[in-house]
Design an enzyme around this catalytic site. Sequence first.
Site, mmCIF file in Angstrom:
data_model
loop_
_atom_site.group_PDB
_atom_site.id
_atom_site.type_symbol
_atom_site.label_atom_id
_atom_site.label_comp_id
_atom_site.label_asym_id
_atom_site.label_seq_id
_atom_site.Cartn_x
_atom_site.Cartn_y
_atom_site.Cartn_z
ATOM 1 N N GLU A 1 22.257 48.784 34.317
ATOM 2 C CA GLU A 1 21.994 49.735 33.238
ATOM 3 C C GLU A 1 20.500 49.890 32.954
ATOM 4 O OE1 GLU A 1 24.324 47.342 33.162
ATOM 5 O OE2 GLU A 1 26.187 48.488 33.031
ATOM 6 N N ARG B 1 22.298 46.735 27.176
ATOM 7 C CA ARG B 1 21.412 46.152 28.188
ATOM 8 C C ARG B 1 20.112 46.942 28.323
ATOM 9 N NH1 ARG B 1 24.044 43.043 32.340
ATOM 10 N NH2 ARG B 1 25.219 41.510 31.123
ATOM 11 N N LYS C 1 40.464 43.064 47.340
ATOM 12 C CA LYS C 1 40.810 43.509 45.993
ATOM 13 C C LYS C 1 42.208 44.126 46.036
ATOM 14 C CE LYS C 1 38.330 45.599 42.168
ATOM 15 N NZ LYS C 1 37.031 45.896 41.601
HETATM 16 C C1 LIG Z 1 26.918 45.180 32.111
HETATM 17 C C2 LIG Z 1 28.233 45.719 32.600
HETATM 18 N N1 LIG Z 1 28.285 46.958 33.148
HETATM 19 C C3 LIG Z 1 29.457 47.451 33.571
HETATM 20 C C4 LIG Z 1 30.610 46.720 33.470
HETATM 21 C C5 LIG Z 1 31.959 47.318 33.873
HETATM 22 N N2 LIG Z 1 32.547 46.575 34.996
HETATM 23 C C6 LIG Z 1 33.531 45.680 34.805
HETATM 24 S S1 LIG Z 1 34.026 44.966 36.209
HETATM 25 C C7 LIG Z 1 32.966 45.877 37.111
HETATM 26 C C8 LIG Z 1 32.926 45.723 38.599
HETATM 27 C C9 LIG Z 1 32.607 44.323 38.974
HETATM 28 O O1 LIG Z 1 32.571 44.228 40.359
HETATM 29 P P1 LIG Z 1 32.575 42.817 41.034
HETATM 30 O O2 LIG Z 1 31.619 41.924 40.331
HETATM 31 O O3 LIG Z 1 32.352 42.996 42.479
HETATM 32 O O4 LIG Z 1 34.026 42.252 40.726
HETATM 33 P P2 LIG Z 1 35.431 42.735 41.341
HETATM 34 O O5 LIG Z 1 36.095 43.533 40.302
HETATM 35 O O6 LIG Z 1 35.168 43.519 42.576
HETATM 36 O O7 LIG Z 1 36.140 41.483 41.605
HETATM 37 C C10 LIG Z 1 32.218 46.731 36.304
HETATM 38 C C11 LIG Z 1 31.199 47.695 36.787
HETATM 39 C C12 LIG Z 1 30.518 45.447 32.880
HETATM 40 N N3 LIG Z 1 31.592 44.692 32.677
HETATM 41 N N4 LIG Z 1 29.324 44.975 32.464
#
Ligand SMILES: Cc1ncc(C[n+]2csc(CCOP(=O)(O)OP(=O)(O)O)c2C)c(N)n1
Length: 639
Positions: A367, A395, A280
């Site tokens: 959630e 959710r 990342k």
């Molecule tokens: C239902 C939901 N909860 C929280 C989020 C906020 N959110 C956006 S990206 C993210 C992290 C995602 O992590 P990952 O899938 O590993 O992707 P990365 O950013 O590490 O590439 C979160 C918690 C979201 N988009 N949707």
Amino acid sequence: MILERINGPADVRRLRREELPQLAAEVREEISRVVAANGGHLASNLGTVELTIALHRCFDFRRDALVWDVGHQAYTHKLLTGRREEFHTLRQQGGISGFPNKDESPYDPFTCGHAGTAISSAVGLVCADALAGRQRHVVAVVGDGALTNGVALEALNHAGALGKDILVVLNDNKMSISKTVGGISMYLERVRSARFYNRAKRGIRRFVRSLPGIGSAAETALGHLKEGIKVAVGSETLFDQIGFRTFGPVDGHRLDDLIELLEAVRDLSGPVLLHVVTEKGRGHPQAASDPSRYHSAAPAQDPCPVLEPPNGGSGPSYTTVFSEALCRLAEERDDIVAITAAMEEGTGLTEFARRFPERFFDVGICEEHAVAFAGGLAAAGRKPAVAIYSTFLQRAYDQVFHDLCLQGASAVVCIGRAGLVGADGPTHHGTYDVAYLRHLPGLVLAAPKDGAELEAMLAAAAAAEGVWGIRFPKAHVPAIQWPQGAPVEVGQAELLRDGDGVALVAYGAMVEPAWEAATLLAEQGIEAAVANARFAKPVDGALLAALAARVPLLVTIEEHSVLGGFGSAVLEALAALGAPRCRVELLGVPDRFIEHGRREALLDGLGLSAQGIAARVAELLATRGDWAEERAALLIADF
Ligand SMILES: Cc1ncc(C[n+]2csc(CCOP(=O)(O)OP(=O)(O)O)c2C)c(N)n1
């Protein structure tokens, strides 16, 4: 510049292999430049540059389908799919979205922004294709954070048993927004650090080069590769056991390895999972060393964007006030526990986590579990504060119903980012929480007009029995000197200003523009009463009845959908009290999806600024003589 020549994925496929690293470097530069100017998801996008190039190199997504999970990591995809020239408008009102958007490009099969849905959507495409006899490849890319989400696991469960062709690319960068938490992340850590990783990495090229082509021979060769992995790990992977043929982990920044492996797995039949390890923030010193901080960045001067602050204004944000107030409460009461669903920083719980680590729980992007888990904590004597953004709490509607309200639990649901969130746009605006919570028996819904009231509401909620939902926006708290107010009591509004020309009854963050609108109206000779509603449930029937009896026009104002929101609650209360003698106008978010843009500009566009409210009131009052006629015309139209 190679990027300048890329007007679509076909141009990527036309490039010589040796040109691809240069393309990746230029894409990284462009993403860093535009995010520094406009803000956006920096670190996640810098990690997926090679993976996206490789995917477009190996598939033809005019025909095949590429579904990104969440979609916050799809900037390279945007740059390579004909949106390069508009990329500088990223996240700006009228510009391109920060997420995949089906109305923006035929290369985005879905508009998305919530975690965990990509595999489900992809399985849907696969099954519909099978019914239609359509042949194409369907690829879902999911992060290791999103993989821990219930929806993603439900989809893997379905796809694994279904046995149809689908490629799931697991983009494993060990990070959600913060570090990925939970048993699955521990499992992935084991897979990553297993001995075979380096061996497989070295071996992939050799193995894949030895593949005679696609089809059964390739399957056999890949089968050997998989057997090699199995032997090294000592068992099948978790994904193998639920029906996926699993390959990797592979270094997600080595374009040659990625392309060769993708080409090889592309024509395998059945569910396939390719485990790709990425970094990342790759290529950006600050983002790579602190990916959490640069997950979502605000516009800033080069070279380094900063963590996204709330919209506009100065002074502390509601989130900061919440953070400090919850810590103060936790000092006084050791039964307080705090829960986040992978949003420690965003929800303002970092300080709580630091000071009360044993009372802090990050459950991952889950959630539903977060709220049901709060029910368990409450049942055993704790007072949970569950902090979830309005849009993601959608959710967990069922858990608020089934695992909190129905249990008679006592808990506080702290609903941040309630209202228009700005540049993240329609997937993230929090404009439905009042509507989807209001009907749950026993639930109290509150919204503060400022920081002091947020703290008072939090204290009242912590002291009360039952479930409270407190909503607050992504904004700075107003610095207005209000008249001395009454203490927070359930179901009681406060009258901030009296007047008999119109009553402005505002909820939460809309009290500030309502207050300012009253000043503008006074300049036009219209004396406005301004009430701070404080509660959408129960609403203050006594105050509403009193106001409705003496003003010709009562206007409700909320940063929420007018359908089913605070204004609807007011109408219900007035109906229960007997037909209102005044006209009632509901101001809020209309029945359509709201685009991305600055919160203030969006509110203004919806008539929810002080000027907009004052103008609407003046317009209505100016036509007061026609109201009876209008109503009659409406009645005739209805029948
Ligand atoms: C239902 C939901 N909860 C929280 C989020 C906020 N959110 C956006 S990206 C993210 C992290 C995602 O992590 P990952 O899938 O590993 O992707 P990365 O950013 O590490 O590439 C979160 C918690 C979201 N988009 N949707």
